[in-house]
Scaffold this motif. Structure first.
Motif, PDB file in Angstrom:
ATOM      1  N   TYR A 153      -0.870  -3.413 -14.999  1.00 54.98           N
ATOM      2  CA  TYR A 153      -2.308  -3.191 -15.109  1.00 54.98           C
ATOM      3  C   TYR A 153      -2.764  -2.338 -13.932  1.00 54.98           C
ATOM      4  CZ  TYR A 153      -2.550  -7.028 -18.501  1.00 54.98           C
ATOM      5  OH  TYR A 153      -2.386  -7.841 -19.609  1.00 54.98           O
ATOM      6  N   ARG A 154      -3.869  -1.640 -14.134  1.00 56.55           N
ATOM      7  CA  ARG A 154      -4.520  -0.875 -13.071  1.00 56.55           C
ATOM      8  C   ARG A 154      -5.913  -1.430 -12.852  1.00 56.55           C
ATOM      9  NH1 ARG A 154      -5.719   4.612 -15.065  1.00 56.55           N
ATOM     10  NH2 ARG A 154      -7.779   3.781 -15.522  1.00 56.55           N
ATOM     11  N   GLN A 155      -6.333  -1.446 -11.584  1.00 53.51           N
ATOM     12  CA  GLN A 155      -7.680  -1.884 -11.251  1.00 53.51           C
ATOM     13  C   GLN A 155      -8.318  -0.878 -10.307  1.00 53.51           C
ATOM     14  OE1 GLN A 155      -8.175  -5.471  -8.833  1.00 53.51           O
ATOM     15  NE2 GLN A 155     -10.061  -5.984  -9.928  1.00 53.51           N
ATOM     16  N   ASN A 156      -9.372  -0.241 -10.779  1.00 50.42           N
ATOM     17  CA  ASN A 156     -10.176   0.606  -9.899  1.00 50.42           C
ATOM     18  C   ASN A 156     -11.092  -0.292  -9.083  1.00 50.42           C
ATOM     19  OD1 ASN A 156      -9.556   2.475 -12.432  1.00 50.42           O
ATOM     20  ND2 ASN A 156      -9.901   3.752 -10.643  1.00 50.42           N
ATOM     21  N   SER A 157     -11.487   0.197  -7.931  1.00 46.85           N
ATOM     22  CA  SER A 157     -12.261  -0.603  -6.994  1.00 46.85           C
ATOM     23  C   SER A 157     -13.512  -1.183  -7.639  1.00 46.85           C
ATOM     24  CB  SER A 157     -12.647   0.259  -5.789  1.00 46.85           C
ATOM     25  OG  SER A 157     -13.369  -0.496  -4.851  1.00 46.85           O
ATOM     26  N   GLY A 158     -13.666  -2.504  -7.551  1.00 46.77           N
ATOM     27  CA  GLY A 158     -14.843  -3.172  -8.062  1.00 46.77           C
ATOM     28  C   GLY A 158     -14.912  -3.294  -9.574  1.00 46.77           C
ATOM     29  N   ARG A 159     -13.811  -3.025 -10.250  1.00 45.62           N
ATOM     30  CA  ARG A 159     -13.802  -3.082 -11.710  1.00 45.62           C
ATOM     31  C   ARG A 159     -12.793  -4.102 -12.214  1.00 45.62           C
ATOM     32  NH1 ARG A 159     -15.945   1.575 -14.001  1.00 45.62           N
ATOM     33  NH2 ARG A 159     -16.009   0.285 -15.876  1.00 45.62           N
ATOM     34  N   GLY A 160     -12.770  -4.313 -13.520  1.00 41.42           N
ATOM     35  CA  GLY A 160     -11.767  -5.181 -14.107  1.00 41.42           C
ATOM     36  C   GLY A 160     -10.435  -4.471 -14.252  1.00 41.42           C
ATOM     37  N   LEU A 161      -9.436  -5.229 -14.674  1.00 38.55           N
ATOM     38  CA  LEU A 161      -8.107  -4.651 -14.851  1.00 38.55           C
ATOM     39  C   LEU A 161      -8.004  -3.978 -16.212  1.00 38.55           C
ATOM     40  CD1 LEU A 161      -7.708  -6.893 -12.608  1.00 38.55           C
ATOM     41  CD2 LEU A 161      -5.327  -6.969 -13.377  1.00 38.55           C
TER      42      LEU A 161
ATOM     43  N   LEU B 154      -2.658   2.060  -4.341  1.00 35.41           N
ATOM     44  CA  LEU B 154      -2.209   3.455  -4.324  1.00 35.41           C
ATOM     45  C   LEU B 154      -3.371   4.379  -3.986  1.00 35.41           C
ATOM     46  CD1 LEU B 154      -0.132   5.702  -4.964  1.00 35.41           C
ATOM     47  CD2 LEU B 154      -0.931   5.602  -7.338  1.00 35.41           C
ATOM     48  N   THR B 155      -3.142   5.242  -3.001  1.00 39.63           N
ATOM     49  CA  THR B 155      -4.113   6.276  -2.655  1.00 39.63           C
ATOM     50  C   THR B 155      -3.452   7.626  -2.883  1.00 39.63           C
ATOM     51  OG1 THR B 155      -5.143   4.870  -0.982  1.00 39.63           O
ATOM     52  CG2 THR B 155      -5.598   7.242  -0.864  1.00 39.63           C
ATOM     53  N   VAL B 156      -4.071   8.464  -3.704  1.00 44.53           N
ATOM     54  CA  VAL B 156      -3.577   9.811  -3.963  1.00 44.53           C
ATOM     55  C   VAL B 156      -4.527  10.786  -3.289  1.00 44.53           C
ATOM     56  CG1 VAL B 156      -2.952  11.514  -5.698  1.00 44.53           C
ATOM     57  CG2 VAL B 156      -2.610   9.077  -6.155  1.00 44.53           C
ATOM     58  N   ILE B 157      -3.996  11.523  -2.338  1.00 47.35           N
ATOM     59  CA  ILE B 157      -4.813  12.426  -1.523  1.00 47.35           C
ATOM     60  C   ILE B 157      -4.867  13.801  -2.180  1.00 47.35           C
ATOM     61  CG2 ILE B 157      -5.056  13.470   0.762  1.00 47.35           C
ATOM     62  CD1 ILE B 157      -3.278  11.078   1.749  1.00 47.35           C
ATOM     63  N   PRO B 158      -6.082  14.305  -2.434  1.00 41.62           N
ATOM     64  CA  PRO B 158      -6.196  15.612  -3.115  1.00 41.62           C
ATOM     65  C   PRO B 158      -5.670  16.752  -2.243  1.00 41.62           C
ATOM     66  CG  PRO B 158      -8.271  14.415  -3.178  1.00 41.62           C
ATOM     67  CD  PRO B 158      -7.359  13.671  -2.229  1.00 41.62           C
TER      68      PRO B 158
ATOM     69  N   ALA C  90       0.844  -1.190   0.000  1.00 39.60           N
ATOM     70  CA  ALA C  90       0.000   0.000   0.000  1.00 39.60           C
ATOM     71  C   ALA C  90       0.874   1.233   0.000  1.00 39.60           C
ATOM     72  CB  ALA C  90      -0.947  -0.003   1.203  1.00 39.60           C
ATOM     73  N   LEU C  91       0.399   2.287  -0.661  1.00 42.14           N
ATOM     74  CA  LEU C  91       1.152   3.521  -0.807  1.00 42.14           C
ATOM     75  C   LEU C  91       0.176   4.688  -0.788  1.00 42.14           C
ATOM     76  CD1 LEU C  91       3.890   4.863  -1.479  1.00 42.14           C
ATOM     77  CD2 LEU C  91       3.403   4.413  -3.893  1.00 42.14           C
ATOM     78  N   SER C  92       0.461   5.690   0.034  1.00 40.61           N
ATOM     79  CA  SER C  92      -0.400   6.862   0.133  1.00 40.61           C
ATOM     80  C   SER C  92       0.444   8.109  -0.081  1.00 40.61           C
ATOM     81  CB  SER C  92      -1.069   6.899   1.517  1.00 40.61           C
ATOM     82  OG  SER C  92      -1.971   7.968   1.598  1.00 40.61           O
ATOM     83  N   ILE C  93       0.072   8.934  -1.058  1.00 42.60           N
ATOM     84  CA  ILE C  93       0.852  10.126  -1.386  1.00 42.60           C
ATOM     85  C   ILE C  93      -0.084  11.308  -1.607  1.00 42.60           C
ATOM     86  CG2 ILE C  93       2.740   8.818  -2.421  1.00 42.60           C
ATOM     87  CD1 ILE C  93       1.556   9.483  -5.166  1.00 42.60           C
TER      88      ILE C  93
ATOM     89  N   THR D  10      -5.766   6.939  -8.055  1.00 48.79           N
ATOM     90  CA  THR D  10      -6.069   6.040  -6.940  1.00 48.79           C
ATOM     91  C   THR D  10      -6.645   4.739  -7.472  1.00 48.79           C
ATOM     92  OG1 THR D  10      -6.445   7.822  -5.358  1.00 48.79           O
ATOM     93  CG2 THR D  10      -7.512   5.702  -4.897  1.00 48.79           C
ATOM     94  N   ALA D  11      -5.952   3.637  -7.210  1.00 49.00           N
ATOM     95  CA  ALA D  11      -6.315   2.334  -7.750  1.00 49.00           C
ATOM     96  C   ALA D  11      -5.318   1.305  -7.223  1.00 49.00           C
ATOM     97  CB  ALA D  11      -6.279   2.346  -9.283  1.00 49.00           C
ATOM     98  N   SER D  12      -5.521   0.048  -7.587  1.00 46.39           N
ATOM     99  CA  SER D  12      -4.520  -0.986  -7.346  1.00 46.39           C
ATOM    100  C   SER D  12      -3.768  -1.246  -8.632  1.00 46.39           C
ATOM    101  CB  SER D  12      -5.178  -2.277  -6.852  1.00 46.39           C
ATOM    102  OG  SER D  12      -5.730  -2.095  -5.569  1.00 46.39           O
TER     103      SER D  12
END
Lengths: 112, 110
Positions: free
Chosen positions: B35-43, B106-110, B10-13, B84-86
């Motif tokens: 690949y990127r995966q948004n929450s609850g979606r496909g890659l 990854l979490t990107v904080i606004p 996990a990474l938060s920036i 923000t995604a995995s």
């Protein structure tokens, strides 16, 4: 638009019941795949098919079955033998060797 | 079996910062993919780097590959909240079977 369609988005299974997850693609891809994803985990391969009427087991095939009667369709059946089926199921395809995979938006399966 | 392992888990920036995530794998490869995966979606496929390439760029993404160390890194520059995604690495050693890592959230904080 070309892509992969998975349905339903959410599915509930009763004890002892088989359920079938649908996966359809209009990308004209020969290869199709089914993955299972558990919370906070990566993807684990259940089955894959390189061509119509042929498929191979992946790492966690027990309790699952598939068919590939048409190029466009690769349904996955979660049988009652799968004792822990709660997971997010992803279908994918790719257009050739060494090519990236295209994914559907998944089906979330839960137990009632 | 999963061939790749991402680090960190996990990474938060803050928005605007760069994000770096790493992937290690076990066997020889033809290429490595991210690949990127948004929450609850496909890659969604981001970038593919071949085994004879050392670095590849795509927009704000930069991927490096070190086959001697069996490792790759993904750099996202000037991050945005929408990043923000995995993120997963994947290898395809046989040409027809993919192995995915466990992912970096990854979490990107606004």
């Amino acid at each position: 638009d070309g892509g992969i369609t998975q349905s339903p988005k959410y599915l509930f299974r009763k004890e002892g019941q088989n359920v079938t997850l649908s996966c359809e693609q209009n990308l004209n891809h020969d290869a199709m795949y089914w993955y299972r994803q558990d919370p906070g985990q990566g993807l684990r391969l259940i089955y894959y098919s390189q061509i119509v009427n042929d498929f191979q087991k992946g790492d966690i095939a027990e309790g699952y079955s598939v068919s590939r009667e048409k190029k466009e369709s690769f349904p996955l059946t979660v049988t009652s033998a799968q004792k822990n089926p709660t997971a997010f199921y992803l279908c994918a395809s790719n257009g050739g060797v060494w090519q990236p995979q295209h994914f559907g938006d998944g089906t979330r399966l839960s137990i009632l | 079996s999963q061939q790749g392992e991402e680090d960190p888990q996990a990474l938060s920036i803050q928005e605007g910062e760069n994000a770096t995530m790493n992937c290690s794998y076990k066997t020889s490869i033809n290429n490595l993919q991210w690949y990127r995966q948004n929450s609850g979606r496909g890659l969604v496929h981001l970038i593919l780097i071949r085994s004879n390439e050392r670095e590849k760029h795509s927009g704000r993404l930069r991927v490096t590959l070190d086959t001697s160390k069996k490792s790759s890194s993904l750099l996202i520059t000037a991050s945005r909240a929408a990043d923000t995604a995995s993120y997963f690495c994947a290898t395809d050693p046989t040409g027809n079977q993919f192995y995915f890592g466990t992912g970096t959230s990854l979490t990107v904080i606004p």
